[in-house]
Write a protein that holds these residues in place. Structure first.
Motif, PDB file in Angstrom:
ATOM      1  N   ARG A  74     -14.810   4.422   6.557  1.00  0.00           N
ATOM      2  CA  ARG A  74     -13.856   3.537   5.864  1.00  0.00           C
ATOM      3  C   ARG A  74     -13.774   3.955   4.393  1.00  0.00           C
ATOM      4  O   ARG A  74     -14.641   4.681   3.894  1.00  0.00           O
ATOM      5  N   GLN A  75     -12.716   3.502   3.733  1.00  0.00           N
ATOM      6  CA  GLN A  75     -12.494   3.836   2.326  1.00  0.00           C
ATOM      7  C   GLN A  75     -12.839   2.608   1.485  1.00  0.00           C
ATOM      8  O   GLN A  75     -12.348   1.514   1.744  1.00  0.00           O
TER       9      GLN A  75
ATOM     10  N   THR B 292     -15.279   7.421   0.214  1.00  0.00           N
ATOM     11  CA  THR B 292     -15.285   7.388   1.671  1.00  0.00           C
ATOM     12  C   THR B 292     -16.696   7.055   2.148  1.00  0.00           C
ATOM     13  O   THR B 292     -17.647   7.748   1.797  1.00  0.00           O
TER      14      THR B 292
ATOM     15  N   ASP C 110      -8.866   6.947   9.888  1.00  0.00           N
ATOM     16  CA  ASP C 110     -10.214   6.377  10.027  1.00  0.00           C
ATOM     17  C   ASP C 110     -10.349   5.652  11.366  1.00  0.00           C
ATOM     18  O   ASP C 110     -11.360   5.804  12.066  1.00  0.00           O
ATOM     19  N   ALA C 111      -9.321   4.877  11.721  1.00  0.00           N
ATOM     20  CA  ALA C 111      -9.352   4.148  12.997  1.00  0.00           C
ATOM     21  C   ALA C 111      -9.396   5.119  14.178  1.00  0.00           C
ATOM     22  O   ALA C 111     -10.112   4.893  15.159  1.00  0.00           O
TER      23      ALA C 111
ATOM     24  N   ALA D 134       0.847  -1.196   0.000  1.00  0.00           N
ATOM     25  CA  ALA D 134       0.000   0.000   0.000  1.00  0.00           C
ATOM     26  C   ALA D 134       0.887   1.252   0.000  1.00  0.00           C
ATOM     27  O   ALA D 134       1.988   1.276   0.555  1.00  0.00           O
TER      28      ALA D 134
ATOM     29  N   ILE E  97      -4.306   7.167   5.957  1.00  0.00           N
ATOM     30  CA  ILE E  97      -5.755   7.364   5.934  1.00  0.00           C
ATOM     31  C   ILE E  97      -6.447   6.262   6.741  1.00  0.00           C
ATOM     32  O   ILE E  97      -7.411   6.533   7.474  1.00  0.00           O
ATOM     33  N   ALA E  98      -5.919   5.039   6.655  1.00  0.00           N
ATOM     34  CA  ALA E  98      -6.476   3.958   7.483  1.00  0.00           C
ATOM     35  C   ALA E  98      -6.295   4.282   8.966  1.00  0.00           C
ATOM     36  O   ALA E  98      -7.205   4.051   9.785  1.00  0.00           O
ATOM     37  N   SER E  99      -5.132   4.842   9.339  1.00  0.00           N
ATOM     38  CA  SER E  99      -4.894   5.248  10.733  1.00  0.00           C
ATOM     39  C   SER E  99      -5.864   6.342  11.153  1.00  0.00           C
ATOM     40  O   SER E  99      -6.375   6.342  12.285  1.00  0.00           O
TER      41      SER E  99
ATOM     42  N   GLU F 165      -2.063   5.665   1.983  1.00  0.00           N
ATOM     43  CA  GLU F 165      -3.211   4.779   2.252  1.00  0.00           C
ATOM     44  C   GLU F 165      -3.188   4.327   3.711  1.00  0.00           C
ATOM     45  O   GLU F 165      -4.225   4.242   4.370  1.00  0.00           O
ATOM     46  N   GLU F 166      -1.968   4.033   4.195  1.00  0.00           N
ATOM     47  CA  GLU F 166      -1.849   3.606   5.597  1.00  0.00           C
ATOM     48  C   GLU F 166      -2.198   4.746   6.548  1.00  0.00           C
ATOM     49  O   GLU F 166      -2.825   4.530   7.590  1.00  0.00           O
TER      50      GLU F 166
END
Lengths: 130, 130
Positions: free
Chosen positions: A66-67, A85, A13-14, A2, A9-11, A6-7
Motif C-alpha cells: 500500500r502507499q 510504499t 497494489d490491489a 485523486a 497505483i491503487a489498482s 494515484e488510482e
C-alpha cells in the motif's frame, strides 16, 4: 479528486495482493522496466509478470502493498511519482520504501507505468558497494 | 563510457556554476517542470531560466553543484535518474540531496530533462506538513 495515476497505483497494489498478474501487467507500458531488487531489473510485460509470480511465491502468497503518501509531478505526457510504499508479508517485517515511479501517457490518453523502482535511492548504495 | 544523460547532467551543473542559463535551459524540454523548492514548481524554459537567475542571486552568485553518484534506469525514450546531488554556496553549508530527474529522448535522438526534482522525497514531507 485523486490524480488518475494515484488510482492506477491503487489498482496495481490491489492486483498484486490478489495475484491478478494479467491485470497488473496491463498497467505497465510494453517496454516497462521493473526493479526486482537493487541491481536486478527486468523489462517488458512477460518478464514483469514472471517476476511478480516469483515474488508471490517467495513470500508464500501473502504480499501486502500500500502507499502511505504520494506526490505526482507531471510534464506533458510524462509523470514522476514519489511515494512511500509499504510492503509486508507473513513472517516478514513491514518495510517502507521511498519509491520512484515514472508513468507515460499514450496517444489514447491512458497512463501506464514505464519505470517501476520501489527501491528509490537504495539503488545507489547497491551500485556503490558493487 | 558514461551514459549520455550523465554527460548532459555534467553540462547542466557546469552551466549553473558559470551562470550560463541560456545553455542550461536548452537541456530542458519545452514543457519541463523544475522543483524550485518543496511545494514550489515552475514549468517551461522561460520560467526555469528566471528561477535559476533568482537562485543565483539568492546565493550571491556562488552556487556550486555536482553529482556524487548516479543510477540511470531507461525504458524506451524515457529515463529516470537517481542521483546524489551536492549543492553548496558561499556561507551556506553543503547539502547532499537524493535527487530524481526524468529525461525524455526526442525524435532526433536527443535527451532532455522533463522533470527536475533535486529534492526527491523531501516533497512528501512538505506535502504532509502542508
Amino acid at each position: 479528486m485523486a490524480h488518475p495515476i494515484e488510482e492506477l497505483i491503487a489498482s496495481a497494489d490491489a492486483a498484486i495482493v490478489r495475484e491478478d498478474f494479467d491485470a497488473l501487467v496491463d498497467l505497465y507500458s510494453e517496454d516497462a522496466v521493473l526493479v526486482v531488487k537493487p541491481g536486478v531489473n527486468v523489462a517488458g510485460r512477460p518478464s514483469i509478470l514472471k517476476a511478480f509470480e516469483a515474488i508471490a511465491e517467495y513470500f508464500n502468497h501473502s504480499v501486502q502493498v500500500r502507499q502511505a503518501g504520494m506526490v505526482v509531478l507531471e510534464s506533458g505526457d510524462t509523470a514522476l511519482v514519489l511515494a512511500r510504499t509499504v510492503v509486508s508479508a507473513a513472517r516478514f517485517p513491514s518495510v517502507t520504501r521511498n519509491a520512484t515511479y515514472v508513468f507515460r501517457r499514450d496517444s489514447g490518453g491512458r497512463w501506464r507505468c514505464a519505470i517501476d523502482n520501489s527501491y528509490g535511492h537504495e539503488l545507489l548504495a547497491a551500485a556503490e558497494h558493487g
